[in-house]
Scaffold this motif. Sequence first.
Motif, PDB file in Angstrom:
ATOM      1  N   GLN A 212       0.852  -1.189   0.000  1.00 51.34           N
ATOM      2  CA  GLN A 212       0.000   0.000   0.000  1.00 51.34           C
ATOM      3  C   GLN A 212       0.889   1.241   0.000  1.00 51.34           C
ATOM      4  O   GLN A 212       2.005   1.211   0.526  1.00 51.34           O
ATOM      5  N   PHE A 213       0.360   2.323  -0.564  1.00 53.24           N
ATOM      6  CA  PHE A 213       1.114   3.571  -0.633  1.00 53.24           C
ATOM      7  C   PHE A 213       0.587   4.559   0.392  1.00 53.24           C
ATOM      8  O   PHE A 213      -0.633   4.719   0.545  1.00 53.24           O
ATOM      9  N   ILE A 214       1.504   5.216   1.084  1.00 51.97           N
ATOM     10  CA  ILE A 214       1.141   6.348   1.931  1.00 51.97           C
ATOM     11  C   ILE A 214       1.707   7.609   1.302  1.00 51.97           C
ATOM     12  O   ILE A 214       2.638   7.551   0.502  1.00 51.97           O
ATOM     13  N   GLN A 215       1.136   8.732   1.670  1.00 54.10           N
ATOM     14  CA  GLN A 215       1.535   9.988   1.050  1.00 54.10           C
ATOM     15  C   GLN A 215       2.987  10.339   1.393  1.00 54.10           C
ATOM     16  O   GLN A 215       3.458  10.111   2.497  1.00 54.10           O
ATOM     17  N   SER A 216       3.658  10.921   0.399  1.00 57.06           N
ATOM     18  CA  SER A 216       5.028  11.405   0.572  1.00 57.06           C
ATOM     19  C   SER A 216       5.160  12.684  -0.249  1.00 57.06           C
ATOM     20  O   SER A 216       4.162  13.211  -0.762  1.00 57.06           O
ATOM     21  N   ASP A 217       6.361  13.160  -0.404  1.00 56.91           N
ATOM     22  CA  ASP A 217       6.575  14.380  -1.189  1.00 56.91           C
ATOM     23  C   ASP A 217       6.523  14.116  -2.691  1.00 56.91           C
ATOM     24  O   ASP A 217       6.557  15.067  -3.473  1.00 56.91           O
ATOM     25  N   PHE A 218       6.484  12.856  -3.095  1.00 58.65           N
ATOM     26  CA  PHE A 218       6.342  12.534  -4.515  1.00 58.65           C
ATOM     27  C   PHE A 218       4.919  12.860  -4.959  1.00 58.65           C
ATOM     28  O   PHE A 218       3.939  12.464  -4.325  1.00 58.65           O
ATOM     29  N   ASN A 219       4.791  13.582  -6.085  1.00 55.46           N
ATOM     30  CA  ASN A 219       3.467  14.013  -6.538  1.00 55.46           C
ATOM     31  C   ASN A 219       3.121  13.515  -7.932  1.00 55.46           C
ATOM     32  O   ASN A 219       2.290  14.108  -8.621  1.00 55.46           O
ATOM     33  N   GLY A 220       3.746  12.427  -8.365  1.00 51.39           N
ATOM     34  CA  GLY A 220       3.434  11.858  -9.671  1.00 51.39           C
ATOM     35  C   GLY A 220       2.467  10.690  -9.554  1.00 51.39           C
ATOM     36  O   GLY A 220       1.921  10.383  -8.493  1.00 51.39           O
ATOM     37  N   GLN A 221       2.239  10.016 -10.677  1.00 52.65           N
ATOM     38  CA  GLN A 221       1.300   8.905 -10.735  1.00 52.65           C
ATOM     39  C   GLN A 221       1.942   7.627 -10.204  1.00 52.65           C
ATOM     40  O   GLN A 221       3.092   7.320 -10.530  1.00 52.65           O
ATOM     41  N   LEU A 222       1.193   6.892  -9.393  1.00 52.42           N
ATOM     42  CA  LEU A 222       1.660   5.643  -8.811  1.00 52.42           C
ATOM     43  C   LEU A 222       0.849   4.468  -9.351  1.00 52.42           C
ATOM     44  O   LEU A 222      -0.275   4.653  -9.840  1.00 52.42           O
ATOM     45  N   PRO A 223       1.375   3.257  -9.264  1.00 52.69           N
ATOM     46  CA  PRO A 223       0.613   2.082  -9.719  1.00 52.69           C
ATOM     47  C   PRO A 223      -0.592   1.821  -8.821  1.00 52.69           C
ATOM     48  O   PRO A 223      -0.669   2.305  -7.680  1.00 52.69           O
ATOM     49  N   LYS A 224      -1.519   1.025  -9.348  1.00 51.44           N
ATOM     50  CA  LYS A 224      -2.700   0.610  -8.591  1.00 51.44           C
ATOM     51  C   LYS A 224      -2.836  -0.901  -8.720  1.00 51.44           C
ATOM     52  O   LYS A 224      -2.330  -1.498  -9.667  1.00 51.44           O
ATOM     53  N   PRO A 225      -3.531  -1.541  -7.789  1.00 53.08           N
ATOM     54  CA  PRO A 225      -3.663  -3.005  -7.855  1.00 53.08           C
ATOM     55  C   PRO A 225      -4.471  -3.452  -9.077  1.00 53.08           C
ATOM     56  O   PRO A 225      -5.463  -2.820  -9.456  1.00 53.08           O
ATOM     57  N   PHE A 226      -4.018  -4.535  -9.714  1.00 52.02           N
ATOM     58  CA  PHE A 226      -4.840  -5.206 -10.709  1.00 52.02           C
ATOM     59  C   PHE A 226      -6.109  -5.720 -10.037  1.00 52.02           C
ATOM     60  O   PHE A 226      -6.119  -6.011  -8.833  1.00 52.02           O
ATOM     61  N   GLN A 227      -7.178  -5.838 -10.794  1.00 50.22           N
ATOM     62  CA  GLN A 227      -8.337  -6.578 -10.309  1.00 50.22           C
ATOM     63  C   GLN A 227      -7.905  -8.027 -10.096  1.00 50.22           C
ATOM     64  O   GLN A 227      -7.469  -8.697 -11.023  1.00 50.22           O
ATOM     65  N   GLU A 228      -7.985  -8.513  -8.864  1.00 49.57           N
ATOM     66  CA  GLU A 228      -7.393  -9.794  -8.522  1.00 49.57           C
ATOM     67  C   GLU A 228      -8.061 -10.956  -9.249  1.00 49.57           C
ATOM     68  O   GLU A 228      -9.285 -10.990  -9.398  1.00 49.57           O
ATOM     69  N   ASP A 229      -7.229 -11.884  -9.676  1.00 47.97           N
ATOM     70  CA  ASP A 229      -7.709 -13.087 -10.351  1.00 47.97           C
ATOM     71  C   ASP A 229      -7.966 -14.173  -9.306  1.00 47.97           C
ATOM     72  O   ASP A 229      -7.424 -15.276  -9.362  1.00 47.97           O
ATOM     73  N   LEU A 230      -8.794 -13.818  -8.328  1.00 44.91           N
ATOM     74  CA  LEU A 230      -9.138 -14.704  -7.219  1.00 44.91           C
ATOM     75  C   LEU A 230     -10.629 -14.576  -6.942  1.00 44.91           C
ATOM     76  O   LEU A 230     -11.179 -13.466  -6.982  1.00 44.91           O
ATOM     77  N   ILE A 231     -11.298 -15.674  -6.691  1.00 38.63           N
ATOM     78  CA  ILE A 231     -12.729 -15.656  -6.387  1.00 38.63           C
ATOM     79  C   ILE A 231     -12.985 -16.486  -5.129  1.00 38.63           C
ATOM     80  O   ILE A 231     -12.189 -17.356  -4.765  1.00 38.63           O
ATOM     81  N   GLU A 232     -14.093 -16.174  -4.469  1.00 40.99           N
ATOM     82  CA  GLU A 232     -14.481 -16.915  -3.275  1.00 40.99           C
ATOM     83  C   GLU A 232     -15.508 -17.974  -3.636  1.00 40.99           C
ATOM     84  O   GLU A 232     -16.478 -17.703  -4.348  1.00 40.99           O
TER      85      GLU A 232
END
Length: 644
Positions: A501-521
């Motif tokens: 997970q990402f917490i805020q820092s002084d970096f102000n650019g675009q960060l990655p996001k999680p893929f929609q997980e290939d897991l089901i219940e």
Amino acid sequence: MVSFRAAQDLLSESGTFSFSLKTAFRVLLIMRCASALYSVIQDCDEVFNYWEPTHYLLQGYGLQTWEYAPQFGLRSWAYILIHALIGFFTKIFTSTKLQTFYLIRMALAAFSSFAEAKFYRTVVEEINPHVGRYILVTLFFSAGMFSAATALLPSSFAMSTVFMAFSYILRPPSHVDRSRTYYAVFWIGLGALLGWPFSAILGLPFAIEEVVVYGRDTTIDKEGKVIQVIRSTHWRFKRAFRLLEAILVCGTGISLPILFIDHWFYRNWSFTPLNMVMYNLFGGEARGPSLYGTEPWYFYIVNGFLNFNIMFLLALGSVFCVLITAYIDRQRVPGASRMDAVWPYILLGLKLVPFYIWFTIFTCQPHKEERFLYVAYPLITLNAAISLYLIRSWASRVARAFGANVNVRAYVLQYTSLAFLAVFALISVSRILAVVLRYRAPVSVYGALWQDRAPDQIVNLNYLQEDFPYNVSLKEKNLCVGKEWYRFPSSFFLPSDVRLQFIQSDFNGQLPKPFQEDLIEVTYDRAGGKKETWRKRPLRFKGTSAKATGFNDLNVADPSVYVSTFALGMVSVDQCDYLVDTDFPLRATTPNEPRYVDDTKTWEILDCQPFLDAENSKRLSRAFWVPGAKGLAWGEYCLLKRRP
């Protein structure tokens, strides 16, 4: 004292020893395996654009960058799939995905070693055994090759294909034998279409040579007899047609699988190599690679010296070495005219041109990165080795001009090249040690997560069993990164119940996001009417085609990516179970980047490793490892765990 006959053999270069292809492969594989095990990941692009998608295909979850969003489609899943297939195979005999990570690296090491060895053998057979020997030494010790050979990057893949392509390009053109043309086009095309599109630039001198230079006028039939070929008046037209035919056949054969694989993952028709070229060259003023930083014009000169030191300087001066030799040593090549004597040097110069083309084009680009030079590494070694070979010949001529006997001239030949290579090897080893010893802390620190487990949870970390359903009651844990997001070595280093997970820092650019997980219940009815819910993988990979919100091609930050909030003058880290951070005593703190190590009420230290503070260290001291070096500043790279 060298015997007279041995000295004569050395001067005439008869009986020069050289390694076979297999032996050269084995020698290079030693260093490449060391690279796979110890080389640090120097580029966050390698992690988020290549290791994370590979992890997603293998494990069902990972982080996605905007380049993999279907609306952009700049990255090819075909390249990722190749490495994921290696990973699927390694899961048969591995117990953790961390082992899979290193075995994929080992596969990269083997491929690079073979390509380098084949390149070396071609130089020995077609140019000169001494030049081949210098290339082998350069490849073995080079700090640049130590990093590039096992990097999961398209530029590294393109580098290996350039090695393979030039193992055919360095052979003389032939009017009868089509193999040189087809193999060269195939490897250049594979590196450009499956790896990095811009590597196709290196094929331009080959295309010109193929049409302009006739080359060999003899061929060998199946019985081993030499056959003289009669030169046709229209041979250039036939060569051009053959080249075009090879481009169409190889280009189609490579492009179609890429097109269909990307369509299956993206769920739309998209040709990723074209998308990449269009964005980087025609994206407009608001878009393009310059959004991610620019460097001064001398960046590649400094970077080239760090990775190849004096051999890079020899590569830069290779064309001048050829021109000087063509002037002072014309009589070595017999001929009726001056052109007859100079023509071999012109042909040699054609082999040196690709490096200058690549170096000039990318020096002129504002956005520069070390990995952009990877593709030219084969050319750096070639140009440098040719320069060294010519320089040792000059030294022998100078010795002869001063009346030196055969023995002295033989010693000059031996020790001129030996001195250059010894200095190169010493500086290269110093550079490799500096990087490995001073910047390896992230790999060690993230590895400490695997030790922070109760004994009854060990079974949940057995990745031989992770293809089976696992209990959803196991709570996932969050590992947070702030300013250290770009040194994350990939989800391969995280246990299965931990998510980045990402917490805020002084970096102000675009960060990655999680893929929609290939897991089901899935809920199962057990004996006695008891129901149990488990999680399993359907292997549908819907995350590759899902249009994630918040992505853009302008490097604009998306606030939704953060698990933290900023309130009361500090970053909230309430949802973080673990936190990775650096503590540099000589650097000032900011509200977004406090010293989390000092907050002992919230965090306990699981592991801390020394990490070089590059900003506050002297440039020369930090660049090379020297025992007892002064001017180095240190910090700590730490893994913290929230206190109960």
